[in-house]
Write a protein that holds these residues in place. Structure first.
Motif, PDB file in Angstrom:
ATOM      1  N   HIS A 127      -7.645 -17.482  25.693  1.00  0.00           N
ATOM      2  CA  HIS A 127      -7.897 -16.338  24.603  1.00  0.00           C
ATOM      3  C   HIS A 127      -8.842 -15.870  23.960  1.00  0.00           C
ATOM      4  O   HIS A 127      -9.444 -14.879  23.129  1.00  0.00           O
ATOM      5  N   THR A 151     -11.209 -13.682  25.922  1.00  0.00           N
ATOM      6  CA  THR A 151     -10.499 -12.416  25.382  1.00  0.00           C
ATOM      7  C   THR A 151     -11.088 -11.351  24.145  1.00  0.00           C
ATOM      8  O   THR A 151     -11.431 -10.761  24.393  1.00  0.00           O
ATOM      9  N   GLN A 152     -11.320 -12.351  23.355  1.00  0.00           N
ATOM     10  CA  GLN A 152     -11.979 -11.786  21.741  1.00  0.00           C
ATOM     11  C   GLN A 152     -13.339 -11.950  22.294  1.00  0.00           C
ATOM     12  O   GLN A 152     -13.779 -10.870  21.677  1.00  0.00           O
ATOM     13  N   GLU A 206     -11.795 -16.134  12.492  1.00  0.00           N
ATOM     14  CA  GLU A 206     -10.568 -15.975  13.483  1.00  0.00           C
ATOM     15  C   GLU A 206     -11.443 -17.466  13.847  1.00  0.00           C
ATOM     16  O   GLU A 206     -12.123 -17.921  14.493  1.00  0.00           O
ATOM     17  N   VAL A 263     -18.251 -15.782  20.052  1.00  0.00           N
ATOM     18  CA  VAL A 263     -17.184 -17.267  20.325  1.00  0.00           C
ATOM     19  C   VAL A 263     -18.300 -18.415  20.577  1.00  0.00           C
ATOM     20  O   VAL A 263     -18.797 -18.417  21.298  1.00  0.00           O
ATOM     21  N   GLU A 305     -14.393  -8.643  23.570  1.00  0.00           N
ATOM     22  CA  GLU A 305     -14.131  -7.495  22.332  1.00  0.00           C
ATOM     23  C   GLU A 305     -15.540  -7.000  21.928  1.00  0.00           C
ATOM     24  O   GLU A 305     -15.339  -6.579  20.773  1.00  0.00           O
ATOM     25  N   LYS A 338     -17.351 -10.463  20.189  1.00  0.00           N
ATOM     26  CA  LYS A 338     -17.270 -11.068  19.196  1.00  0.00           C
ATOM     27  C   LYS A 338     -18.240 -12.147  19.919  1.00  0.00           C
ATOM     28  O   LYS A 338     -18.100 -12.135  21.039  1.00  0.00           O
ATOM     29  N   VAL A 357     -15.707 -16.144  15.717  1.00  0.00           N
ATOM     30  CA  VAL A 357     -14.785 -16.851  16.542  1.00  0.00           C
ATOM     31  C   VAL A 357     -14.974 -18.248  16.595  1.00  0.00           C
ATOM     32  O   VAL A 357     -15.757 -18.263  17.522  1.00  0.00           O
TER      33      VAL A 357
END
Length: 485
Positions: free
Chosen positions: A434, A437-438, A392, A445, A441, A443, A365
């Protein structure tokens, strides 16, 4: 206190009545004190000529301007006050750049990393070294904050003089194209200079890539006219021939990152090690940083340090101790999530960053942004690149200045491929929360755009903004909300 006659720093004969003693050099009327010479500089939004009377009221003993002014102190008129500022400051501070080796670094991407690696190679090898770059000026455990990548000329010569007084023998300067065009390195004697690369950036300031290249080439012209030792050029970048044209009689050291491209210095990336080749010398050593593209930055740094007559084995033996500067593929200090912060703000820089982090099947991300009132022509390309490498894209802004954040986001979104998920946030802080939070999970970033910079420029205000702290705070908050197992 350092003092000189005005005639001495201008290197002109003057009548005694118009030849005051000078106690300092300033380009900001608010900082003028008794006996200072004030130099009127035309800036983006402010013209120093309008503040000459304020400078005199604050004690200026003379004023240097580009047209005559009606003042009660000597007024010296010159064609270009930006160029004169560097020359005057160099004389006033007893030519500090002549009393140590100055290494310049320019290019679109990799300037800060190359400058820092050069500084650290010098320092780890026992040299009394200094650096002036985007992350400030450093020497002997001192740090001086600077407003620009390359400070304006008077400030730069003052810093160099402090370094000389502290015993610094080698100093690395990160030199931007803006600095070269605006005379910020005027009066500097360069021992050597390196070119990293030329890619799309600053076309709001330079009218074309050719003009941009020629702006960078001014550094190498300065190496030429000050009889510097050598220029260090990227054999894999076609713009290097432009740099070489501006320094035709200087020794050229070429570097590359592959055995297929002949060069004086070769640094071959092997994930956790690099193979360094130079002349008959060859040595493989471990490295502590990520990114195959950093092989080029390391090669440029080795090329620069080699001009100091340091033994190659000594230079390369210190490579394992090198780390990247703050905000360059910097992993956030937490075990709760995998988050990186990187300065990538150009299409080329973004692609190098994301291709490095796309290591496995783990979802990537990217928090993508662009600055306001800065080159809008690169934004669509950055959106395209972000969507090519990531699963994303979190689209936001930074340093909006006077531009509408909605327009910045629209420009970035235009490049995002239709099959790639994206969300938009006009407030960067919301985008970061935001992203946290990803990351929780599972991911990977990466937050790009600002890197080490802890200031947000909104309108005409500069507001403290530490995105590392925001991310860590959100991670802590979110983990606290997780239900107990």
């Amino acid at each position: 206190m350092r003092t000189k006659r005005l005639s001495a720093i201008l290197q002109n004969e003057m009548d005694d009545i118009f030849d005051p003693w000078v106690t300092g050099v300033e380009t900001d009327s608010r900082k003028v004190s008794s006996g200072n010479v004030f130099i009127c500089i035309r800036g983006y939004t402010v013209d120093g000529h309008k503040f000459a009377e304020d400078a005199v009221a604050n004690g200026a003993s003379a004023v240097i301007s580009e047209y005559p002014l009606d003042l009660d102190v000597p007024n010296v008129v010159v064609a270009d006050t930006k160029q004169t500022a560097g020359e005057v400051a160099s004389v006033f501070y007893d030519h500090p750049s002549h009393r140590m080796r100055i290494y310049g670094v320019t290019g679109t991407n990799g300037k800060t990393t190359t400058a820092t690696l050069t500084y650290d190679l010098l320092r780890l090898s026992g040299r009394r070294a200094g650096i002036v770059s985007t992350i400030g000026a450093r020497f002997h455990n001192q740090t001086i904050e600077t407003a620009n990548t390359t400070p304006e000329a008077v400030v730069l010569h003052r810093i160099l003089a402090e370094m000389v007084d502290a015993g610094v023998t080698d100093c690395v300067l990160e030199v931007s194209s803006h600095a070269l065009m605006e005379g910020r390195v005027a009066g500097i004697h360069f021992h050597a200079a390196a070119f990293t690369n030329l890619t799309h950036d600053h076309l709001d300031y330079h009218r074309s890539m050719d003009e941009y290249a020629r702006a960078k080439a001014r550094l190498f012209e300065q190496v030429e006219v000050t009889n510097g030792e050598a220029i260090v050029l990227n054999a894999e970048d076609s713009a290097s021939h432009v740099m070489a044209e501006f320094a035709p009689t200087r020794r050229a050291i070429m570097y590359s990152t592959t055995v297929d491209v002949e060069a004086d210095v070769q640094v071959i990336w092997r994930d956790e090690t690099v193979l360094v080749r130079m002349k008959e010398f060859k040595l493989e050593v471990p490295v502590r940083f990520m990114g195959a593209f950093n092989a080029a930055n390391l090669a440029a740094a080795i090329g620069l340090v080699s001009t100091s007559d340091m033994a190659l084995r000594t230079i390369v033996s210190n490579v394992p101790g090198l780390t990247l500067p703050k905000g360059r593929l910097e992993r956030l200090a937490t075990e709760d999530a995998e988050i990186y912060i990187d300065y990538a703000h150009t299409p080329d820089g973004l692609e190098k960053c994301l291709s490095t982090l796309q290591q496995d099947d783990r979802a990537l991300v990217v928090v993508l942004s662009a600055a306001g009132d800065r080159d809008p022509t690169k934004r669509q390309d950055m959106g395209r690149i972000a969507s090519r490498y990531s699963n994303e894209v979190i689209v936001t802004v930074h340093d909006v200045r006077m531009e509408d954040p909605k327009q910045i986001i629209r420009d970035l979104v235009k490049g995002i491929q239709p099959d790639v998920k994206y969300v938009t946030f006009e407030a960067r802080e919301e985008a970061l929360r935001h992203a946290a939070t990803q990351a929780l999970e599972g991911k990977r970033v990466v937050v790009v755009g600002k890197g080490h910079d802890h200031i947000e420029r909104i309108g005409r205000q500069s507001i403290p903004f530490n995105e590392s702290n925001i991310l860590l705070e959100e991670l802590k908050k979110r983990k606290g909300q997780e239900p107990a197992v």
